[in-house]
Design an enzyme around this catalytic site. Structure first.
Site, PDB file in Angstrom:
ATOM      1  CE  LYS A 198      -2.409  -1.089   3.774  1.00  0.00           C
ATOM      2  NZ  LYS A 198      -1.829  -2.393   4.187  1.00  0.00           N
ATOM      3  NE  ARG A 273      -3.916  -1.684  10.733  1.00  0.00           N
ATOM      4  CZ  ARG A 273      -2.952  -1.108  10.028  1.00  0.00           C
ATOM      5  NH1 ARG A 273      -3.124   0.098   9.537  1.00  0.00           N
ATOM      6  NH2 ARG A 273      -1.821  -1.747   9.845  1.00  0.00           N
ATOM      7  NE  ARG A 312       7.172  -2.887   6.033  1.00  0.00           N
ATOM      8  CZ  ARG A 312       5.848  -2.817   6.161  1.00  0.00           C
ATOM      9  NH1 ARG A 312       5.122  -2.326   5.177  1.00  0.00           N
ATOM     10  NH2 ARG A 312       5.241  -3.259   7.242  1.00  0.00           N
ATOM     11  NE  ARG A 318       6.529  -0.293   9.978  1.00  0.00           N
ATOM     12  CZ  ARG A 318       5.390  -0.377   9.309  1.00  0.00           C
ATOM     13  NH1 ARG A 318       5.315   0.091   8.077  1.00  0.00           N
ATOM     14  NH2 ARG A 318       4.338  -0.932   9.858  1.00  0.00           N
ATOM     15  NE  ARG A 330       2.313  -5.021  11.361  1.00  0.00           N
ATOM     16  CZ  ARG A 330       3.322  -4.663  10.586  1.00  0.00           C
ATOM     17  NH1 ARG A 330       4.546  -5.059  10.888  1.00  0.00           N
ATOM     18  NH2 ARG A 330       3.120  -3.949   9.527  1.00  0.00           N
TER      19      ARG A 330
HETATM   20  P1  AMP Z   1       0.881   0.377   9.205  1.00  0.00           P
HETATM   21  O1  AMP Z   1       2.009   1.299   8.903  1.00  0.00           O
HETATM   22  O2  AMP Z   1      -0.385   0.745   8.454  1.00  0.00           O
HETATM   23  O3  AMP Z   1       1.261  -1.062   9.031  1.00  0.00           O
HETATM   24  O4  AMP Z   1       0.499   0.600  10.721  1.00  0.00           O
HETATM   25  C1  AMP Z   1       1.430   0.296  11.755  1.00  0.00           C
HETATM   26  C2  AMP Z   1       0.717   0.168  13.075  1.00  0.00           C
HETATM   27  O5  AMP Z   1       0.087   1.407  13.403  1.00  0.00           O
HETATM   28  C3  AMP Z   1      -0.408  -0.841  13.126  1.00  0.00           C
HETATM   29  O6  AMP Z   1       0.048  -2.169  13.325  1.00  0.00           O
HETATM   30  C4  AMP Z   1      -1.202  -0.318  14.309  1.00  0.00           C
HETATM   31  O7  AMP Z   1      -0.575  -0.620  15.526  1.00  0.00           O
HETATM   32  C5  AMP Z   1      -1.133   1.177  14.112  1.00  0.00           C
HETATM   33  N1  AMP Z   1      -2.261   1.636  13.260  1.00  0.00           N
HETATM   34  C6  AMP Z   1      -2.175   2.144  12.001  1.00  0.00           C
HETATM   35  N2  AMP Z   1      -3.392   2.449  11.532  1.00  0.00           N
HETATM   36  C7  AMP Z   1      -4.261   2.100  12.507  1.00  0.00           C
HETATM   37  C8  AMP Z   1      -5.667   2.141  12.612  1.00  0.00           C
HETATM   38  N3  AMP Z   1      -6.445   2.581  11.614  1.00  0.00           N
HETATM   39  N4  AMP Z   1      -6.240   1.712  13.774  1.00  0.00           N
HETATM   40  C9  AMP Z   1      -5.488   1.273  14.777  1.00  0.00           C
HETATM   41  N5  AMP Z   1      -4.176   1.184  14.724  1.00  0.00           N
HETATM   42  C10 AMP Z   1      -3.549   1.593  13.599  1.00  0.00           C
END
Ligand code: AMP
Length: 376
Positions: A198, A273, A312, A318, A330
């Site tokens: 994404k 999410r 990654r 990260r 996740r």
């Molecule tokens: P991402 O970069 O989208 O993989 O997000 C990394 C982490 O941020 C996720 O595993 C969650 O812990 C938190 N996070 C991101 N977006 C959301 C969301 N919409 N709701 C809750 N937690 C989020």
């Protein structure tokens, strides 16, 4: 008429007036003209104003049954000191109209500045005996001149349209139907499991459609990096691969909707999410008179998620990519909380999927953009 939207340069247009309706309107104009000029002894001039009225004048001529001469002119105009405030530069008036009756053919009249100045010029400077104005389209809400428009095919509201001679920066004149600009704010959701790409694809999509890319994950990581209170609260949840509270991400999203300007819409990445966030997003948008435009799902299987995230981790470092246990959490969170959104948006008729399991980043990007083109 195709029901699809079209894109010209950076703008999206949706179907508005079908070709058959345009022809009906031209039939009506031709009937009135034929009645008024029936049996005329002179040879009136049909003055086609290039380029917009080429299709209109072409169709009209096929329906006119009195003798006439066609002259095509091209005009440019600027604001100056005449009674109408418009100074005209007319090219291509290849024959004298002195003492003759002239019918100006225009594709569209909005403020009427140009057409009224043209009429005045033909009467005063060129010595025409009579000048009638004939237009396919009129925007009555914008037209503010006391001059009578003699023949009007159709009245339309004040909207930006293209097709059947009308252009956007010279594109679109050849389109059979008339399209209207689709200027509602767009709210796209870039959907998919972690590691689907994404973030990798979002930049190109946002750029092509003039969208603001909002990644809730990135916003949260920025809060952590800045050491804010919010960042401190979110860090342990994020590092464990769990979700942060809905209210936190929703606050960030609303803030972005309120503050980001000069875009055609948003590309949400990582939000919503879970079903609560999806329902809340609907409410947030409804308050603004908006709605989710479309959800584009990038799909890969679980094994590929591990491979991508392990790759990654080496590049980005990260904390939530660090080991298989967190990645597994996740993936579990995705399947249990996020995946149900597919059905949610399918029921709303807004879900589109792109298979990005194989293929290079560029190939997948081309697939995503091709899909976006069909729904933009
Ligand atoms: P991402 O970069 O989208 O993989 O997000 C990394 C982490 O941020 C996720 O595993 C969650 O812990 C938190 N996070 C991101 N977006 C959301 C969301 N919409 N709701 C809750 N937690 C989020």
């Amino acid at each position: 008429m195709k029901d699809e939207k079209i894109r010209l340069y950076d703008k999206t247009f949706k179907p508005y007036i079908r070709h058959e309706r345009i022809l009906d309107a031209i039939d009506g104009v031709a009937r009135e003209l034929n009645a008024d000029f029936n049996g005329c002894q002179d040879i009136p001039v049909i003055l086609c104003v290039l380029n917009g009225s080429i299709p209109f004048t072409g169709e009209l001529l096929q329906r006119i049954d009195f003798p006439c001469q066609v002259i095509s002119i091209k005009m440019s105009s600027y604001q100056g000191t005449t009674s109408t405030g418009t100074v005209l530069n007319v090219m291509g008036l290849t024959d004298s109209v002195k003492g003759r009756r002239v019918i100006i053919c225009e594709d569209i009249v909005d403020t009427g500045n140009t057409i009224v100045a043209l009429k005045e010029m033909l009467l005063d400077k060129e010595g025409a005996a009579e000048v009638k104005i004939c237009t396919l389209l009129l925007k009555p809400d914008v037209y503010d001149k006391p001059v009578k428009l003699d023949y009007v095919g159709m009245e339309i509201p004040n909207a930006f349209i293209v097709g059947f001679g009308l252009d956007y920066n010279e594109l679109g004149r050849n389109i059979r139907d008339i399209y209207v600009i689709d200027d509602k704010m767009k709210y796209y959701i870039l959907f998919g499991p972690p590691g689907a790409g994404k973030g990798t694809q979002a930049g190109a999509i946002a750029q092509k459609y003039n969208l603001k890319h909002i990644s809730t994950g990135e916003l949260l990581r920025a809060e952590i990096a800045a050491g804010t209170e919010l960042g401190k609260q979110a860090k342990s949840l994020i590092d464990a691969g769990s979700l942060v509270p809905d209210s936190v991400v929703e606050g960030m999203i609303e803030n972005a909707f309120d503050t980001v300007k000069n875009v055609d819409g948003f590309l949400l990445d990582g939000f919503p999410r879970n079903l609560t966030q999806a329902a809340d997003l609907d409410k947030i948008l409804a308050k603004r008179g908006e709605e989710v435009t479309a959800v584009v799902g990038l799909m890969i299987d679980d094994e590929m998620i591990y491979q991508r995230i392990r790759g990654r981790a080496v590049i980005e470092g990260r904390a939530d990519d660090a080991n298989d246990e967190i990645i597994a959490n996740r993936i579990r969170t995705y399947h249990s909380q996020t995946e149900p959104l597919i059905d949610y948006y399918k029921k709303a008729g807004k879900y589109w999927e792109v298979d990005v399991d194989g293929g290079t980043i560029e190939e997948n990007r081309a697939r995503v953009l091709a899909k976006m083109d069909t729904i933009a």
